[in-house]
Every structure is written in structure tokens, then in C-alpha cells.
Motif scaffolding. Sequence first.
Motif: not given
Length: 151
Positions: A116, A119-124, A126-128, A130
Motif C-alpha cells: 500500500k 502504491e501511494k508513492e507511485i501515485e504521488k 505520477s501526480s507530480k 502529471n
Amino acid sequence: KKTKKMGDDVRLWVNDKLHEVLGFSEKTVVDFVVELAKKETNPNILTQKLSDFGLPNNQSTITFCNELISRVPRSSSIGSSTSMSSYQQEQREKQILQKKNVKYQILEEEEDHAVKEFEKEIEKLSSKSNKKSSSSSSAIPVKNIRKRGRL
């Protein structure tokens, strides 16, 4: 007649190979080996059975059995399933499933937590990326619009 012809080809091949392995061959021995191979699908077990009957347990016999298994004509799956009772089939399927299940493991809480967090790090990340790409991509059209306006 094709099956008979294929069976004759296999018998001739077995005759030749037995001559190589044993130094002799006989019709009765050839017939026995072919019938044994029709009933057995595992070349290792066939090798063991033939060595129990006097064939040498060496590489040439192993090679012979591997090739024989691939050459022997098999009956359809319907015929082979009737030779095994439904109980035996169920037991065999259970054994196969148990072997597969051994490969799987339960995911521990710590591992679940680590997944988990990952996954949070990947999300961060990818949002940066983007945000950067959207801000840089919006600047490009503005410049293009200004350049177009000057033309």
C-alpha cells in the motif's frame, strides 16, 4: 488400416531399437513393450518397468522410452477416462490442486502495508509528473498562439 499401419511402424521401430539396446529382438518382446507403452504415459515409469523386466537402466533405455512414449498411438481421452474411476479422477485432481496451492503464500500484514505504501508513492510520483507535464504543456500552446498572432 491407418492405425494398423501406424502400429506396424511403431512395432518395427521398437524391434530395431530393442536390437540396439539388448542385442536381440523377438516379436513377443516387441508386442509386450508396445502394449506396456500404450498403458503408460510417463517415460520414467516405463523405463523402470522395462528395467524390472531386464532392460538395462541406462541412458539408451531412457532415450528409448522417451521416444517410444511419443510414438505410441494413444486412445482417445474418453477411453482413458473410463479406465479410471471417478473417485480416482477426483483424487488425482485434488493432488494436482494441492501441488499448485503449495506455490501460493498468504500475504502478511506487513507485506500488505508495504504494498500500500508503494502504491501511494507511485501515485504521488505520477501526480507530480502529471502536474509538471500539464503546466509545461499549457505553456507551449500559449507560445504557439502568440507566434501565430504575430504572423
